[in-house]
Write an enzyme that holds these catalytic residues in place. Structure first.
Site, PDB file in Angstrom:
ATOM      1  N   CYS A  10       0.830  -1.204   0.000  1.00 45.18           N
ATOM      2  CA  CYS A  10       0.000   0.000   0.000  1.00 45.18           C
ATOM      3  C   CYS A  10       0.865   1.254   0.000  1.00 45.18           C
ATOM      4  CB  CYS A  10      -0.928   0.014   1.204  1.00 45.18           C
ATOM      5  SG  CYS A  10      -2.161  -1.285   1.138  1.00 45.18           S
ATOM      6  N   CYS A  20      15.674   7.934  -4.479  1.00 48.92           N
ATOM      7  CA  CYS A  20      14.369   7.284  -4.336  1.00 48.92           C
ATOM      8  C   CYS A  20      13.779   7.707  -3.004  1.00 48.92           C
ATOM      9  CB  CYS A  20      14.477   5.769  -4.447  1.00 48.92           C
ATOM     10  SG  CYS A  20      15.279   5.019  -3.049  1.00 48.92           S
TER      11      CYS A  20
END
Ligand SMILES: [Zn+2]
Lengths: 448, 109
Positions: free
Chosen positions: A243, A405
């Site tokens: 998620c 990232c």
């Protein structure tokens, strides 16, 4: 101290007071109700309300009216114990309905704390629960919904070392977890403890639901498949989404969690297996609003976990089995040597004096949500074939290449991939990723 | 066309990401003999369909869909909404208008 801080402190104190008062009230009600119940039994009454007290009839009448439940069913629910593993997107709605239905005892396990990004789907937690234990926050909300039930929060990580002991006290386990290793553990746990497992999952716009390790009663062998019957081998880590990385629409776990509660109620009141999701899986796709129920294979007669020839007699190390972490946050890769890494503070200084090629390897959706100025997006998941070659060409002509990232793991993987074909490339990886950037350099950058 | 088959191929649970993010495909398979000319294959089974998907739909990273000559662990294969294990898995012979679903199991919550 400023106004905001003052008010926050004051509200915190008032909440604590309110919590204590609520606890007093619950205690007082418990005493009164049990006495009035005794009175009805004590004086010979000509009212026939079965074996459950008046307040329970009043409180649960809307579901007692259902032929599927009835007074007998309500009695069973009130004497049942359900363990919910995970107080997140699935665990919250599942436990709300189970508390509402008057399940005698609910245990809820979660080691994690409430983050602001949880609240869009984890409906038992509110803004004021931020940083609080999820299990405690959920338990408090459940007690507010129903003060007649017992709620036990377990603020611990559910592990092979403690799972059997905890689960043995319950009649049913609801799998509301978010990772592969824990799902394998819960399936084995369900077989070892003979407690059926209602397994739900949700990601992005899709959800799945089925019952594993179903048995007619605790003394009988399981008659439905377990998770390992269906998936004897864990999936490769690269194929598993989460998620936090892929996103999820709040109502999707909402729907699946609610249906987990419905299956739990049906199973506890003793509906037969034809009416339950045993050997069948519900597959929900919110994108085009389709619910499909598909037929699964039967129990595998050679299953390592649930067959007569089972070799798994106790829980093992599931992170090793699945070659994956159960806690995403713990992943802290160290692929690159120090010479190829740069801290956020250093990078920020360096950006003032030199030109850099900033390569953001997060997904397109994450990049579109927020990114550093002048950075370019090359998602890690697309770094192969033509895209990869293009990036290699791009990097060849650059003296200052920085890989970026979210947390500094994927960026190392990407940088390492490039270094394998361009060993002398001037590449560095932003250590700790954009989270570190937000903490050390620019607090305006969102931490998600 | 002689012996061609219409097949509905459905990807879900994230498996569609390997197929241009398209979940539903309707495909026409030519006669098996024509598609596999140098073999003695005469019928389309799931085994042949996987080869066809690899040749025609699966552009990159086949290891996230296939493993050996079967699908990778964690993908549920359904033939007309029932587990392929009930129909002989790779050996099942495709029928006209079959719906074959490849659904990746979800783990989020
Ligand atoms: Zn099994």
């Amino acid at each position: 101290m400023d106004l905001i801080q003052n008010l926050e402190l004051e509200i915190l104190e008032l909440r604590e007071m309110l919590k204590n008062k609520e606890e007093d009230l619950r205690e007082a009600k418990r005493n009164k109700f049990s006495k009035s119940y005794d009175n009805v039994i004590g004086t010979k009454s000509n009212i026939n309300i079965g074996n459950i007290p008046k307040w329970a009839i009043e409180r649960y009448s809307r579901q007692i009216l259902l032929p599927d439940i009835g007074v007998m069913g309500q009695e069973k629910l009130m004497s049942s114990k359900v363990l919910i593993v995970g107080a997140g997107g699935l665990g919250c709605p599942a436990s709300v309905y189970l508390a509402g239905a008057g399940i005698g005892e609910i245990g809820i396990v979660d080691y994690d704390t409430v983050d602001i990004s949880n609240i869009h789907r984890q409906i038992l937690h509110t803004e004021s629960d931020w940083c609080k234990s999820k299990a405690k926050s959920a338990a408090e909300s459940l007690r507010r919904i129903n003060s007649n039930i017992k709620v036990t929060p377990y603020t611990i990580e559910f592990k092979p070392e403690n799972a059997v002991q905890i689960a043995s006290n319950y009649d049913l386990i609801i799998d509301c977890t978010d990772n592969v290793p824990t799902r394998y553990m819960l399936s084995d746990l369900s077989i070892i403890t003979k407690v059926p497992l209602i397994s739900g999952s949700a990601l992005k716009m899709e959800g799945q639901l089925t019952i594993y390790g179903y048995r007619e009663s605790r003394n009988e062998k399981s008659s439905g498949p377990c998770y390992r019957c269906l998936f004897p081998t864990p999936p490769p880590a690269a194929a598993v989404g989460s998620c936090s990385a892929n996103g999820v629409a709040g109502p999707v776990p909402g729907a699946i969690g609610s249906l987990q509660a419905l299956e739990a109620i049906k199973l506890l009141v003793g509906r037969n297996r034809e009416n339950l999701l045993v050997g069948r899986m519900l597959i929900f796709d919110g994108e085009d609003m389709t619910f499909r129920t598909v037929k699964l294979r039967p129990k595998n007669p050679k299953c390592e976990s649930c067959s007569d020839h089972a070799t798994i007699k106790q829980l093992t190390n599931y992170e090793v089995l699945c070659k994956m972490q159960s806690k995403e946050k713990d992943l802290d890769l160290n692929i690159l040597p120090q010479s190829h890494r740069i801290s956020a503070t250093e990078l920020s200084k360096s950006l003032n004096t030199q030109r850099h090629l900033l390569i953001d390897v997060r997904s397109e959706a994450e990049y579109n949500m927020c990114h550093l100025e002048d950075s370019v997006n090359y998602p890690l998941e697309q770094l192969y074939g033509e895209k990869f070659d293009l990036l290699v060409e791009n990097i060849k002509n650059n003296d200052n290449v920085i890989f970026i990232c979210r947390r500094g793991n994927d960026s190392q993987i990407a940088a390492d991939k490039i270094l394998k074909v361009l060993p002398d490339a001037k590449i560095k990886d932003l250590s700790g990723g954009l989270h570190a950037w937000a903490e050390q350099v620019d607090r305006r950058f969102p931490i998600y | 066309m002689e012996n061609s088959l219409n097949i509905h191929i459905h990807f879900g649970g994230g498996a569609e990401l390997l197929f241009d993010k398209i979940k539903k495909h309707v495909v026409e398979l030519p006669a098996a003999r024509k598609y596999f000319p140098d073999t003695d294959i005469e019928k389309w089974r799931i085994k042949e369909l996987l080869q066809w998907i690899k040749d025609n739909l699966l552009k990159e990273r086949p290891e996230l869909f296939l493993q050996g000559d079967s699908v990778r662990p964690g993908i549920l294969v359904l033939i007309n909404d029932a587990d392929w294990e009930l129909f002989g898995e790779l050996e099942y012979e495709l029928q006209n208008n079959d719906e074959i679903t490849f659904i990746s199991t979800l783990h989020g919550g």
